[in-house]
Structures are given as C-alpha cells and as structure tokens.
Design an enzyme around this catalytic site. Sequence first.
Site, short mmCIF file in Angstrom:
data_model
loop_
_atom_site.label_atom_id
_atom_site.label_comp_id
_atom_site.label_asym_id
_atom_site.label_seq_id
_atom_site.Cartn_x
_atom_site.Cartn_y
_atom_site.Cartn_z
N GLY A 1 -98.13 52.98 8.02
CA GLY A 1 -98.99 52.90 9.19
C GLY A 1 -100.34 52.31 8.81
CD GLU B 1 -95.46 62.93 3.42
OE1 GLU B 1 -95.36 63.75 2.49
OE2 GLU B 1 -95.95 61.80 3.27
#
Lengths: 664, 664
Positions: free
Chosen positions: B177, B424
């Site tokens: 991002g 994650e």
Amino acid sequence: MERVDHLADERNKAEFNVDDMKIVWAGSRHAFDVSNRMSRLVANDPVFEKSKRAVMSRKELFKNTLRKSVHAWKLINELRLSDEEGLKLRSFMDQPGFLDLHWGMFVPAIKGQGTEEQQQKWLSLATKMQIIGCYAQTELGHGSNVQGLETTATFDPKTDQFIIHSPTQTSSKWWPGGLGKVSTHAVIYARLITNGKDHGVHGFIVQLRSLDDHSPLPGITVGDIGMKFGNGAYNSMDNGFLMFDHFRIPRDQMLMRLSKVTREGKYVASDVPRQLVYGTMVYVRQSIVSNASTALARAVCIATRYSAVRRQFGSHDGGIETQVIDYKTQQNRLFPLLASAYAFRFVGEWLKWLYTDVTKRLEASDFATLPEAHACTAGLKSMTTSATSDGIEECRKLCGGHGYLWCSGLPELFAVYVPACTYEGDNVVLQLQVARFLMKTVSQLGSGKAPSGTTAYMGRAKHLLQCSSGVRNARDWLNPGMVLEAFEARALRMAVTCANNLSKFENQEQGFSELLADLVEAATAHCQLIVVSKFIAKVEGDIEGKGVKKQLKNLCYIYALYLLHKHLGDFLSTNSVTPEQASLANQQLRSLYSQVRPNAVALVDAFDYTDQYLGSVLGRYDGNVYPKLFEEALKDPLNDSVVPDGYREYIRPLIKQRFRSAKL
Amino acid sequence: MERVDHLADERNKAEFNVDDMKIVWAGSRHAFDVSNRMSRLVANDPVFEKSKRAVMSRKELFKNTLRKSVHAWKLINELRLSDEEGLKLRSFMDQPGFLDLHWGMFVPAIKGQGTEEQQQKWLSLATKMQIIGCYAQTELGHGSNVQGLETTATFDPKTDQFIIHSPTQTSSKWWPGGLGKVSTHAVIYARLITNGKDHGVHGFIVQLRSLDDHSPLPGITVGDIGMKFGNGAYNSMDNGFLMFDHFRIPRDQMLMRLSKVTREGKYVASDVPRQLVYGTMVYVRQSIVSNASTALARAVCIATRYSAVRRQFGSHDGGIETQVIDYKTQQNRLFPLLASAYAFRFVGEWLKWLYTDVTKRLEASDFATLPEAHACTAGLKSMTTSATSDGIEECRKLCGGHGYLWCSGLPELFAVYVPACTYEGDNVVLQLQVARFLMKTVSQLGSGKAPSGTTAYMGRAKHLLQCSSGVRNARDWLNPGMVLEAFEARALRMAVTCANNLSKFENQEQGFSELLADLVEAATAHCQLIVVSKFIAKVEGDIEGKGVKKQLKNLCYIYALYLLHKHLGDFLSTNSVTPEQASLANQQLRSLYSQVRPNAVALVDAFDYTDQYLGSVLGRYDGNVYPKLFEEALKDPLNDSVVPDGYREYIRPLIKQRFRSAKL
C-alpha cells in the site's frame, strides 16, 4: 501466435473424458451445443466486452448496459434465436439489466395472472419489446411480508378506473430492477379496495412513462435507488423507486385471471385455482437453483485453476515450490465446493423435472403434490443460494491476496450473486416454510396419510428412529444405502425432536417462534438430504463416457461426507452416527480428495466456460496468470501518468512541509 | 431543529448505564475520552466527508485520499495531538491511504531493524514526513512464503553498494500500500547475496522517487496494481507494483540491527537476538485483533439498530408489524455477533498486556514466553479476522434487501475488512503455526516442562482427558468452571487426537501434511478457548457501573454457548459434553437472548460510534431510516436527469423497433 497451455500437465493427468463430462454437466448434447454456441457468440462480439466495468462511472455503466441489452435483443431477432438460445445469450452477457426483469418477471406475471384478452393485448407488445416492463412488488418498508404492502388500488365506479396511490413514504415501491430509468410499464402489486372493502394484494399493469419522450406520466414519481454492493455488479441496473399520487388506470388493467372487479365494483373470484400461482414460484425457484450451480462452478473454476498455477512453500532446497492445490487444507476447502457445484447442478436438473411434473398435475387439477413441491423448491432455493454465496467468498480466499483484485473476477461475482439469498424469498424465511411443512408431515405420521416425494423417507419413521448406522470401515462410507440412511436418520430425528419440543408449548405459534432456530436447522437437514439423495440417484443411474461415472461418484461422496463433517453435531447428537464412524468418514474423505486431485482441472474444464465469461485473470484457461495481471494493472486510470494527479496539491506540500500551499 | 429519536423506546428499556459501559468498551476513561474527542473532530470536519466515495472515479477517490491524509497530518501538527490521538484520528478518517503504511509499517520496520545511526538518520525524516515510506515485502508470485522471495540484493565491493534486482516477472513487488503512486521511499525485502553466497531475506531502505519532481528514479519501474474489491474501500489506496533493474543503493541502507555486511562484504550476525523481530509481530497482530472488534462492532451496531427499526410480519389484524429484532432467528444470528464483538474487545485488551509483558521480558533477554505468545497472537489474529469477515456479511444479510445498498455502509465495510484474513499471515497458514506449537506442547507433556500461559491448561491433561462434564441443568451453563472445563477438554482432546494420529506416520512432515485439516480444527479449538477464558476472566473481575457486569456476563455466556453449538461436533466427538448437556446449553442460550433483547440497542450505543464514522443510513443513531434512504437515493448521478442518458441511442430505437438508428 503461439499459445502455451501452462495447465497442460494438469489436463493430461485427467482419468476421464472431458468432452463426455461436458455433456453430463450441460444436461444433454443439445443443451451443451446451445450453451457452447451462445457463449462463443458473446465472447467473440466486441460489444459484450466487459473488462472495463470496474472503472466506469455509474452513468457510463448504465449506458453500457443499455447498449449491450439492445444489441443482444437485436442479435436474438436477426439470428432468429430460439427462446432457449436467447435466454443463454442473455445469461452469457453477464450484466444485470432490464431484459432480465422484462423477460423473467413482467412477461411471466402477465402470462400467469392475465386473462386471455389481457395476454393477447399486452404480450403482443411485450414480446416485441414495444413496451419494456418490470415487476414492482417490494416496498421501502415491506419486503418478505407481501400481505403487508401498503400501496392501494381503489376502484372508482364513476370513471371505471382504479386509483393507484402510495399513502406513506414506506409504501414507495423500492428495489424493482429496470424501474428506475428504463421501464415504460410495470406489473405492480397493491391492496385492492372496492366499496370501502380491502380485498388484499392484487396485480395491476401500469404505464409509467410516455412512449413518446420517456418522461414519467403525471402522478408518478420514479427514480433510481442508488449504488449497491460492489463495483460493476448490480450497479449496471436501474433498481428503482416509485410513488403514485392518485394515479388512474382503466379497470381492465387489473390482472384478472384469478379474480376480477366488475363494472359495478363487485369483487368476484374466478374458478381458476389459486394454486396455479405456486406453479410459477416453483418455476422461478428451480431456475435460481440452476443459477446457483452456474455461479458456484464459476468461482470454483477460477480457484481450481489458480490453485494449480500458484505455488507456495514446500521447497527446502531452493527448487520449485509446491502447487497450492496439493495442500490438504486447500483440497479440504476447495473440493467440497467443486462437489457442491455438481450436486446443485443435478438437483437443479431434477427440479426441472419436478416443475414439469407439477405443471402436468395442475393442468389435471391434481394439487396433491403441490405443498411438497413448494416446500422442496423453497428449501433448495434457500440452501443452494446460501452455500453458493459463502462458496464464492471462500473461493476468493482460496486465491490468496490476488483474489482481492477486481480482475480475479471473484469480488464482482460475489457482489452480483449475494442478493440471491434475499430476493424471491429471504433464505431464513423460506427455511421456516419448509419447517412448517415438516412439522405438519410429522404430525400426520401414523394417520394413514403416507408422506410422498422428498418426504417419503418419513414414512419409514419407525425404522429410522431406532436404527443405528452399520458403517464399520472407511469403505462403507461409499455405500449409498449407508450414506442415505445416516442423512435420513439425522433429518427425521431432528424434525421429530422439534415436533416433540413444540408439543410442550400450549400455544403452537408461541412454541414455533421460540424454537425458530432449531426449526431452521431441521429444515436444512431435510434439504441436504434431498441434494445428497438426488446426487446418489444420478451416479447410480446410467452415465456415459470414459471414466465419467467414477469421477461423479467421488464428488458425490465428497459432498455427502463433507456435509457430515460440517454438521457433525447434528449427526452425533441424534445418534445417527458414532464418533468412530465420523472419524472413518473423515478418513474416506481424505482418500477421495487424493482421487479427485489429478482430475480437478479437467473437472472444472467440463463447465465449458469461456475466458470472456469467467472474466478472471486468475482463472484463465491457459494458466498464464502473472503476465496478464501486469497487463490488467497497467490499464488502471491511475497509471495514465507516472506522477499522479494530486502531487502538486498534496504530496509536494506535505514533504516540503508547506501546508499553506496545499489545497485543503 | 427538532430531532426525534425513533429508538428512544429501545434506549429506555436498557437495564444498565450506557455511559459506564462506554468506559468499559474503550478500556479506560482516558481511552474513551481520546476516542470520543477524535471521532467528533473528524465527524465535524467537512474535509473528512465520505458519503460520495461510491460514485467517485478511481482518480477522484485517490486524490480525495491524498487530501484527507494531508489534512489529517496538518491537524495532528497544528493541534499538537499525541501519538495516541493521532492514531485515533487517522482511524476515524476511515479511508485506507499511505499514512497507514508509513506509520504502521515503514517507521516500525526502521525502528525494529535499523541500527541507532540508521534510526537517527531515517526516522528524523520519516517522523516529519519529509519522506513517505511503504513496506515492500510481498511479490507477485510470493505471498505467505517470505523465504521464497526472489528479489536480490547483491553486494558490490567495488562500489560499496548493493545492487537490487528483480530477476523475473514473479519477483515484482506486488500489493504494498502507498507504493503505486505516493511513496518516496520503501523498506524492501530481498535475498542478500555477498561473495556469491545467498544469506536469505533481509530488509533495505530504498529511495523510489525523486524528492524534486516525484518521478521514479532510473532503474525503478513502479505503478498501481489496479482495482480491488468493492466500491470505495481499498480503491482509495495505491497498492503498487515495483521492479528493480540493477538499482544501486549504498551499503548503509541495509537494515543492520540484526546482521550486517562489512565494507569487505563479510556477512556478520550481530548479538542482538533475532527474537526481537517476533516482538514486532506480536504488536502488529494484537492491533489487528483490536481492529477486528472495532469492525465487527460497527456491523453489529448497524444491524442491531436497523433490526429494531424494521418491522415484518406478525400482525394478523392490520396493526403494526413485529420488530425483526424480536424474532428468535434474528436474535440467534445477531446476538452471538454482538457477544463476539465484546469478546474480541477484551481478548484484544489482554493481548495489549501480553505485548507489554513480552517486551519487558525481551529487554531482559528472557525469551521463554515468546513461542507461546507468538502462537497465541497468530491464532487470535486468524480466528478473530475470519469471524469478523463472516460476521460483517452476516450483519448485511440481517438487514434484508436494504443491506445490499451501498449507503447501508455494510458492503464497503466488508470489502475494506476482508483483506485482514490474508495480510500479515494468511489465516489458514497461521492456524497451522498454532497447530505446530500445540503438537510440540503435547509431545512435551510429562517431560517435566510445564506448559505455561494460554497452554497452561494442558498441564492438567490427566484430569482433562478423563473428566466428564458435571452440567445437570441449564443454569449450570452459567458456571464459569463448567464452561471452561468443557472448552479445555475439547481443545486438549482434539490436540491429543491429532498428536496420536501424527505418531502413526513414519514421516512426521508427511503426517502433518496429511492431517492439515484436523490440525487447523484443533488450533481453532485452542484459540476459541483463549477468547472464552479471557472473557470469563473479565466478567469475573471488578467492573464498575450500574448493571454493566450483568450485561457482560450475559454476553460472555452467549459467546461461549454459541461456540459450543456451532462446533457441537467437536464437543460431542471428544465426549466433552453429552447431547443432553448440549441441549441444555441451547435452552440457556435462548434464555440469554431474551435477557439481552431489551438491552441490545444500548449495548451497541456503548461503542460510541458517530453517525459519520458508521456511514450507514440503516445504522443511524436516531433510527430515522426511511426518509434518509430517499435522500441518499436522490443523490445518485443517474437521478441527475429524469430521462436517462442513453434514451435516444438505445431505449427509443428499441421500443420503436428501429435498430438501425441505435448506436450499437
């Protein structure tokens, strides 16, 4: 141009003839042929291109839908396509629009509820598309409860007209597709009032817009209800709102096949049986079940191919990594969905037969099987659409991070699919209808009235309530009789337990309301039994083609044993199986996964989807995923310039610490 | 201006003090105060307006994010907000953008892996935002398997530089991002190669773009990866791709806290323990758990309020219909989610404590508790994010058809939330890590090494393997000891069964791979036990406020008994409960639903969400849903004109049967 098939190895592994399986999937050689031709017709026509949908504005997307719809209709006429071909062509167009509602709801409503004269008048216009119709039932404050609709149609004997009126804001029609901007006409539902008496909800044909300039007629307020879930998806469609301010229509625009209002304002029921309406419901819901298999198959096709392309972990020596489809966790999530797609296909096929059967009986005024057929289609609609929605999202997750990209095709498929859980009957409300039917069936056991059709097994209640499963080893779980008995015992015992608990309440309705959650579970168990039994019936019958039957058997037992594991609490708490037998089922399941593994890619090839229809970079037939992901990315408007619009106004002032020059 | 509260009746029913509950939910009076002030600051600032996101083009949306981000940063500076306040302000901004990655990943990576000098140099730039950073780890062909990354960083002793290179297309960085269009710098991960030897994956600081004109530096190809799930959602963010063509960086831009490369090209590990990296992972994952409760609470707040507003059925005399929140099917789906939101809140709170504890120990070089803390956070991340994703979609369905409208807030919330299941650490991969840890713990039982922390219960294996539940009536299911024991027995027995089955394989790894699905289930059972036990610990402790404790106890037991029902197969097949006890649990659950019912709206009010943050017409505080749905609809661009764009080109030629005049 050289085309490399990156999945050729996978295809060579297959132990069955894919072309034969394509026929089985399609239902017949003819059905395959129609589907195959129509999908290629759409795929090769540039007008139907759809890859830019995600970056179109609402207006562009809507206009694009108009263009595709009119083009489709033109093709249907020019190529003199049959109804079957036209329906397939529209489905491969794969963009929700007004044609769906015109052909799927408006025309059938007039056919089902209009008199001979009404059909003659309106269908001749509608079938040439000289008028465009939609189906306006749902209101802002009233969805599932049709009897709660507020719109009124009051007969005015002076003028021989109905006055259609929306008395409150919550009575606005809300949601009908094609209503917002396109439809010239609608079948609307309103409470019929004559001589001050409310006769409940009836259907009326209403013209909404001028056929000259498309402006809404005086007394009509109409518009679009705004953006919906997703990017593309149903935003291509003008779902609309509609309010009437004492809008007048002639008396003969009430749909009068089942009941009518005379010139004097007298309400008269016709001798046409009301049950005919349920026949239409059976039809609509069987087509929803069939669409569920189509949608789930699409997601499974994408996830299966990409799971064969994608590699993660498994190499400890720097060599090539393991294909993710080789992981048991992946198989454990993916293969039951592959099996479900086939299961829903075959139960959908059976529902088509059921509809034909019910129709024949209705024509002969035999209504005996209708309640069972109605409950069964309601339940299967609910169960298959819920499983398909969840399954599509699961397939997206099975593609890892890239499944989140719009160009994976999965976000759009999910967004466009999920309303199926709500329209044509909310899935929970439908399962409650099934539950009511089951409770009634249980209460009549022993009364001499033998349960029939999908509830026939309940006639063996005595045996099913006391039997215990004979499964002794993992192989026994491939025995159709043993599998069926476990599902029958579970379904029946859950239904009987509900009935017993209900009987403890003095007030049946209060008991029903208290036990709603249990009743839904019992209904689900019954519906799962239907799907399993129809799948078993299919694979026990004649199936042509090399190796095809073996593959379908594997999928059938994967489906059944996966359900058994998923709902193990039901099976154990009803003593339908023991923990040891459940453990054997898991063992068998793992073995079946290994047998499906080499056939997985070929099993999704059998769906015969074109890359254009799939609309997924991850699900490409040739597996050439990564270079194409790049190509797609480069098309994004943000990549029009290297330095983005907004740099001067925001990024530069930020890093130069000159906020005053920022455009805030 | 008169403001009518349509939900006032609901609020008056509450049996507890909402203001006290707000403090409990926030964690402390201070935390409540910060959260309350920041949410109002955002809600009252027109720059943060977000209702038009669905109809913005990609470029407009991206630019809007730049504007909001820079404005937020300006406010943080001007108002001298604390770190805590700044974080809250950004979270209430509720639009994914580069600030998240700069502060959430880039800065922490340098803090965790940079040397003192590196921190001094880079953090002083980064914390003033004179540079904007992102975190570039994932590659196009490599997600979960970090060790499989392909990007290389080859040390060139001649120039004292690393040559960063992307050797293949699949080695392109993909997903980070803020990378696509905004970041000037990145922490990137690449295989370190010195003297021809591959030392595995290490982190490097790389400048990507010129600080003068923002153009990518020579040797760097960078761009946006295109549209993602949903409308708005993560499309506000420039997730990017990045390729290096022999791009050179000075040696001192390798992050050298844990290991370094000398001027001569020698690879030297430092004496800083590698375990410190896991400390950061614990931190990141605990914040994900905390965000899960925030997101789920948001969906539950919307669904609860609208379930109190919406009415369907139940009136047989034409009177007012029943609020849908009064139906047991609705309660049965909604209240467990309400309970889950609270459960995740408290386990998140506990994880914060755990992180502090682990950090203290790490500083004292005590690594003993790290594996357990690592497994526990990985498992809770997985479990809470999966449950939250599913829960948001369930809340959407609980709102009926209107939940499908973008302005319900739920489609956007879903689309923006679901990546949490993948980033994650993929949720399934994480559960396998937990499973490995559990198998190790089981194998060490009886070795004298007592399991600690969240696995302490395994120390009581002897008792838990043979005990049987003492539950005799429904009330016993409110006994914390009995509930805990059932969950402990189930978790332990599943783990032990897995370990036994594993031991039957000659090759442990092959066994592990064969039993993956069972291992995931065992890990899930362990994680659910953790959440239940922390919730019980919370409600057994001191809680202030009138009636607050009673409500939390109800929710706690709803959460536990709902899990028991959902995973009944586990509990029954391990003999942790009997079918009769399970049936008593259901009975207790129904009674708890009735107790929660009058408090439901107040329980979601306690989240203290502003209408602006909720972004949902259905979830409005005042319950004034229907008029506002109309207002929203009228804002859609399709309603700009009564006759839509496309009428002349498509609709008119269609109904006039003049296809030749259509623009096809």
